[in-house]
Design a protein around this motif. Sequence first.
Motif, PDB file in Angstrom:
ATOM      1  N   GLN A  52       0.817  -1.224   0.000  1.00  0.00           N
ATOM      2  CA  GLN A  52       0.000   0.000   0.000  1.00  0.00           C
ATOM      3  C   GLN A  52       0.846   1.268   0.000  1.00  0.00           C
ATOM      4  O   GLN A  52       0.335   2.351  -0.311  1.00  0.00           O
ATOM      5  CB  GLN A  52      -0.933   0.021   1.217  1.00  0.00           C
ATOM      6  CG  GLN A  52      -2.054  -1.008   1.137  1.00  0.00           C
ATOM      7  CD  GLN A  52      -2.966  -0.925   2.336  1.00  0.00           C
ATOM      8  OE1 GLN A  52      -2.671  -1.494   3.377  1.00  0.00           O
ATOM      9  NE2 GLN A  52      -4.059  -0.186   2.215  1.00  0.00           N
ATOM     10  N   CYS A 108     -10.780   0.123   3.696  1.00  0.00           N
ATOM     11  CA  CYS A 108      -9.364  -0.008   3.352  1.00  0.00           C
ATOM     12  C   CYS A 108      -8.823   1.375   3.033  1.00  0.00           C
ATOM     13  O   CYS A 108      -9.485   2.154   2.335  1.00  0.00           O
ATOM     14  CB  CYS A 108      -9.213  -0.927   2.137  1.00  0.00           C
ATOM     15  SG  CYS A 108      -7.506  -1.143   1.611  1.00  0.00           S
ATOM     16  N   LEU A 109      -7.627   1.671   3.521  1.00  0.00           N
ATOM     17  CA  LEU A 109      -7.033   2.982   3.272  1.00  0.00           C
ATOM     18  C   LEU A 109      -6.750   3.200   1.780  1.00  0.00           C
ATOM     19  O   LEU A 109      -6.641   4.343   1.344  1.00  0.00           O
ATOM     20  CB  LEU A 109      -5.736   3.134   4.079  1.00  0.00           C
ATOM     21  CG  LEU A 109      -5.904   3.131   5.613  1.00  0.00           C
ATOM     22  CD1 LEU A 109      -4.539   3.142   6.289  1.00  0.00           C
ATOM     23  CD2 LEU A 109      -6.739   4.312   6.086  1.00  0.00           C
ATOM     24  N   HIS A 150      -7.503  -9.626   5.636  1.00  0.00           N
ATOM     25  CA  HIS A 150      -7.558  -8.428   4.785  1.00  0.00           C
ATOM     26  C   HIS A 150      -6.148  -7.955   4.440  1.00  0.00           C
ATOM     27  O   HIS A 150      -5.837  -7.709   3.262  1.00  0.00           O
ATOM     28  CB  HIS A 150      -8.344  -7.329   5.512  1.00  0.00           C
ATOM     29  CG  HIS A 150      -8.372  -6.021   4.795  1.00  0.00           C
ATOM     30  ND1 HIS A 150      -9.518  -5.466   4.276  1.00  0.00           N
ATOM     31  CD2 HIS A 150      -7.371  -5.141   4.488  1.00  0.00           C
ATOM     32  CE1 HIS A 150      -9.215  -4.321   3.687  1.00  0.00           C
ATOM     33  NE2 HIS A 150      -7.925  -4.093   3.806  1.00  0.00           N
ATOM     34  N   GLU A 151      -5.288  -7.848   5.465  1.00  0.00           N
ATOM     35  CA  GLU A 151      -3.937  -7.332   5.214  1.00  0.00           C
ATOM     36  C   GLU A 151      -3.130  -8.287   4.349  1.00  0.00           C
ATOM     37  O   GLU A 151      -2.405  -7.856   3.436  1.00  0.00           O
ATOM     38  CB  GLU A 151      -3.216  -7.047   6.534  1.00  0.00           C
ATOM     39  CG  GLU A 151      -3.854  -5.964   7.387  1.00  0.00           C
ATOM     40  CD  GLU A 151      -4.162  -4.690   6.627  1.00  0.00           C
ATOM     41  OE1 GLU A 151      -3.423  -4.347   5.681  1.00  0.00           O
ATOM     42  OE2 GLU A 151      -5.171  -4.039   6.955  1.00  0.00           O
ATOM     43  N   HIS A 154      -3.552  -8.150   0.640  1.00  0.00           N
ATOM     44  CA  HIS A 154      -2.773  -7.126  -0.081  1.00  0.00           C
ATOM     45  C   HIS A 154      -1.482  -7.717  -0.657  1.00  0.00           C
ATOM     46  O   HIS A 154      -0.977  -7.247  -1.666  1.00  0.00           O
ATOM     47  CB  HIS A 154      -2.419  -5.960   0.837  1.00  0.00           C
ATOM     48  CG  HIS A 154      -3.535  -4.984   1.068  1.00  0.00           C
ATOM     49  ND1 HIS A 154      -4.040  -4.176   0.085  1.00  0.00           N
ATOM     50  CD2 HIS A 154      -4.241  -4.680   2.190  1.00  0.00           C
ATOM     51  CE1 HIS A 154      -4.999  -3.412   0.581  1.00  0.00           C
ATOM     52  NE2 HIS A 154      -5.147  -3.692   1.862  1.00  0.00           N
TER      53      HIS A 154
HETATM   54 NI    NI Z   1      -6.565  -2.659   3.032  1.00  0.00          NI
END
Ligand code: NI
Length: 186
Positions: A52, A108-109, A150-151, A154
């Motif tokens: 990210q 999510c950012l 979730h992480e 990525h």
């Molecule tokens: Ni996320």
Amino acid sequence: MTVREILLMGDPRLLRCAQPVAAFDTDELHLLVSDMLDTMLALDGAGLAAPQIGVDLQLVIFGTDARNPRYPAAPPVPKTVLLNPVITPLAPEDESNTPVEVEDWEGCLSVPGLRAVVPRFERIRYTGFDQYGDPIDRTVEGFHARVVQHECDHLLGKLYPMRVRDFSRFGFTSVLFPELRSATRD
Ligand code: NI
């Protein structure tokens, strides 16, 4: 304190399968972890993955306390730095058959302003290493298990909208959860 820029959905760097971390306990790695913790804290994230911020490594951080304005109802998750993770879905503790999925809201950012209901395994084991190379091996469930899935997604180039099955439960945070509006930028 260095807050790094978050890549947003549509950036092809979010779609890569991340490379394993080869060297632990290096100055470079500690600086990266420090920047990621600063960034997550500044944006009230529950977690952040290295891709990210454009870093192609299997490195995620996560953790929440009761004061997180983006997830005020979430139970606390210990602040964790996790490298080269492996997730194994587990069956619920009171049953002996197959892993069970549960649905809950995620944000999510890299997808600012939106939330959706996403299916995740209720209970998982995750293993990996911290930034010093010490092993991590935990069995968790509920919100903690959700955040880890979730992480780690990525690291596979997956953003949560790719996991959504019911698009009638996908929308703007400000509409779905107006009470969060003043507390969060997304
Ligand atoms: Ni996320």
